[in-house]
Design an enzyme around this catalytic site. Structure first.
Site, PDB file in Angstrom:
ATOM      1  N   ARG A 186       0.691  -1.269   0.054  1.00 23.52           N
ATOM      2  CA  ARG A 186      -0.001  -0.054  -0.157  1.00 23.52           C
ATOM      3  C   ARG A 186       0.767   1.234  -0.021  1.00 23.52           C
ATOM      4  O   ARG A 186       0.429   2.362  -0.528  1.00 23.52           O
ATOM      5  CB  ARG A 186      -1.079  -0.092   1.284  1.00 23.52           C
ATOM      6  N   ASP A 197     -15.897   9.493   9.003  1.00 21.76           N
ATOM      7  CA  ASP A 197     -14.644   8.385   8.693  1.00 21.76           C
ATOM      8  C   ASP A 197     -13.400   9.267   9.061  1.00 21.76           C
ATOM      9  O   ASP A 197     -13.507  10.453   8.944  1.00 21.76           O
ATOM     10  CB  ASP A 197     -14.866   7.734   7.406  1.00 21.76           C
TER      11      ASP A 197
HETATM   12  C1  LIG Z   1     -13.813  -1.693   6.675  1.00 23.09           C
HETATM   13  S1  LIG Z   1     -14.535  -0.295   6.715  1.00 23.09           S
HETATM   14  C2  LIG Z   1     -15.921  -0.135   7.489  1.00 23.09           C
HETATM   15  C3  LIG Z   1     -17.220   0.365   6.704  1.00 23.09           C
HETATM   16  C4  LIG Z   1     -18.533   0.235   7.227  1.00 23.09           C
HETATM   17  N1  LIG Z   1     -18.742   0.689   8.794  1.00 23.09           N
HETATM   18  C5  LIG Z   1     -18.835  -1.128   7.161  1.00 23.09           C
HETATM   19  O1  LIG Z   1     -19.141  -1.822   8.162  1.00 23.09           O
HETATM   20  O2  LIG Z   1     -19.309  -1.632   5.903  1.00 23.09           O
HETATM   21  C6  LIG Z   1     -13.512   0.600   8.113  1.00 23.09           C
HETATM   22  C7  LIG Z   1     -13.335   2.203   8.026  1.00 23.09           C
HETATM   23  O3  LIG Z   1     -12.826   2.361   9.166  1.00 23.09           O
HETATM   24  C8  LIG Z   1     -12.213   3.794   8.907  1.00 23.09           C
HETATM   25  N2  LIG Z   1     -11.303   3.912  10.149  1.00 23.09           N
HETATM   26  C9  LIG Z   1     -10.226   3.475  10.610  1.00 23.09           C
HETATM   27  N3  LIG Z   1      -9.503   3.948  11.571  1.00 23.09           N
HETATM   28  C10 LIG Z   1     -10.173   5.092  12.063  1.00 23.09           C
HETATM   29  C11 LIG Z   1     -10.222   5.906  12.842  1.00 23.09           C
HETATM   30  N4  LIG Z   1      -9.610   6.102  13.969  1.00 23.09           N
HETATM   31  N5  LIG Z   1     -11.300   6.867  12.886  1.00 23.09           N
HETATM   32  C12 LIG Z   1     -12.423   6.843  11.984  1.00 23.09           C
HETATM   33  N6  LIG Z   1     -12.392   5.880  11.051  1.00 23.09           N
HETATM   34  C13 LIG Z   1     -11.425   4.987  10.970  1.00 23.09           C
HETATM   35  C14 LIG Z   1     -11.358   3.652   7.850  1.00 23.09           C
HETATM   36  O4  LIG Z   1     -11.006   4.803   7.075  1.00 23.09           O
HETATM   37  C15 LIG Z   1     -12.431   2.497   6.742  1.00 23.09           C
HETATM   38  O5  LIG Z   1     -13.217   3.500   6.292  1.00 23.09           O
END
Ligand SMILES: C[S@@+](CC[C@H](N)C(=O)[O-])C[C@H]1O[C@@H](n2cnc3c(N)ncnc32)[C@H](O)[C@@H]1O
Length: 289
Positions: free
Chosen positions: A50, A158
Site C-alpha cells: 500500500r 470516517d
Molecule cells: C472496513 S471499513 C467499515 C465500513 C462500514 N462501517 C462497514 O461496516 O461496511 C473501516 C473504516 O474505518 C475507518 N477508520 C479506521 N480508523 C479510523 C479512525 N481512527 N477513526 C475513524 N475511522 C477510522 C477506515 O477509514 C475505514 O473506512
C-alpha cells in the site's frame, strides 16, 4: 525537510526494498498514534504494497526517507495520505442485513412510541465510502412516517478523506448496488446515462439526509450531541484492546438513554467495560435510566 525527487530516487522507487522490521515498527507506531489502527509484523507485505504508491508520489527512494518526510515540515499532509493508503475501506450496501431489519422494526417502533422535539439522527461512525450511511437513510426513509422523514439526519464520518469524498458524492458503480432490492433501487437510486453509463447516484431526497465529516474516533472526545442510534461496524476490529475501550466508552457517551449501538458480527464487546445491554447479535442498548 522536504525531499525533491531525483531521477535516482524515482528509479529506485520502482523497486523499493521490502520494509525492514525497524521501518515497519516506526510506521506502525505513527499509524497507531494517529488512527488507533494496530499494524502487526505479519502485515508487512500488505503495508509495503500500500505504501509503494505513496513512495512513488513523493519521490522517496526508501521507506526510511519516507519516514523522514512524515516527520518533516509537510508531514501532516502526507500523514493523511498515508492513512488513506493504509485503511481498508471495504464496505457494501446493506452489509450484515439483519441490522437493517432491527433498525426498521424494533428501533423505529420504540422511537415512534415516544414524543421527540428533534428528528431521528443516526451516526454512521466509520462510514468509509458511504454505503452504510445511505443504507441506513433508505431503511429509515421507508420505515418512518412522512413528518419524521423530513427531519431525518444521518451523520456519516470516517477518518479517510478519500473515502469521504466518495461518500459525499453518493455516486457508485452500478455493480456496487446489487444488494439493494429492486424496488428500493427504483425509489432511491438513479441510473447514469451517456458519459455516466454504468454509474448510479443516490437520489437527492436521500443524499440530502446525509452529512459527511471527518472524525477520528481515536481523537474524538465530545462531538456535541447524542444519537438514538450509532453504527460503528468493522472498525473496532483494527484497534487493540485499550483503543477499543476508549472508542466504545466515547460512543456510549454519545448514545441517548435507550439508544442503540450496532457493531459488526465479527466484533465483540467481550473484555470491554461498558453499561450497555445485549439486544441481538452485535446490537447493544444503553439503559433508559
Ligand atoms: C472496513 S471499513 C467499515 C465500513 C462500514 N462501517 C462497514 O461496516 O461496511 C473501516 C473504516 O474505518 C475507518 N477508520 C479506521 N480508523 C479510523 C479512525 N481512527 N477513526 C475513524 N475511522 C477510522 C477506515 O477509514 C475505514 O473506512
Amino acid at each position: 525537510m522536504p525531499h525533491a525527487p531525483t531521477p535516482a530516487s524515482r528509479a529506485s522507487c520502482l523497486d523499493p526494498r521490502p520494509l525492514s522490521a525497524r521501518e515497519l515498527r516506526a510506521i506502525a507506531e505513527l499509524v497507531r498514534q494517529r488512527s488507533g489502527i494496530a499494524l502487526h509484523e505479519g502485515k508487512a507485505a500488505l503495508v509495503t504494497a500500500r505504501l509503494q504508491k505513496r513512495l512513488r508520489a513523493t519521490g522517496c527512494a526508501s521507506f526510511t526517507e519516507y519516514l523522514d518526510r512524515l516527520e518533516g515540515d509537510d508531514g501532516e499532509e502526507e500523514l493523511v495520505r498515508l492513512l488513506d493508503a493504509i485503511t481498508t475501506n471495504h464496505t457494501s450496501f446493506f452489509r450484515e442485513p439483519e441490522h437493517f431489519e432491527v433498525l426498521a422494526t424494533r428501533v423505529v417502533q420504540e422511537w415512534l412510541a415516544r414524543r421527540h422535539s428533534r428528528g431521528f439522527e443516526v451516526w454512521s461512525a466509520a462510514c468509509a465510502t458511504g454505503e452504510e450511511a445511505y443504507s441506513i437513510a433508505i431503511t429509515l426513509w421507508e420505515a418512518l412516517p412522512d413528518a419524521e422523514r423530513r427531519r431525518l439526519r444521518i451523520f456519516a464520518s470516517d477518518l479517510s478523506t478519500r473515502a469521504l469524498g466518495t461518500a459525499r458524492k453518493g455516486i457508485y458503480r452500478a455493480d456496487r448496488v446489487r444488494e439493494v432490492p429492486g424496488l428500493l433501487q427504483r425509489r432511491h437510486l438513479e441510473r447514469g446515462h451517456g458519459p455516466h453509463e454504468g454509474k448510479v447516484r443516490i437520489r437527492a431526497h436521500i443524499r440530502h439526509t446525509v452529512d459527511v465529516a471527518q472524525v477520528n474516533l481515536v481523537e474524538a472526545a465530545d462531538i456535541g450531541r447524542r444519537f438514538p442510534v450509532i453504527f460503528c461496524r468493522n472498525v473496532l476490529i483494527y484497534f487493540d484492546r485499550p483503543v477499543q475501550q476508549r472508542v466504545v466508552s466515547m460512543l456510549e457517551r454519545h448514545l441517548d438513554p435507550g439508544g442503540y449501538l450496532f457493531i459488526a458480527h465479527s466484533e465483540s464487546l467481550n473484555g470491554i467495560a461498558h453499561d450497555l445491554e445485549w439486544v441481538a447479535p452485535a446490537v447493544y442498548r444503553r439503559a433508559v435510566k
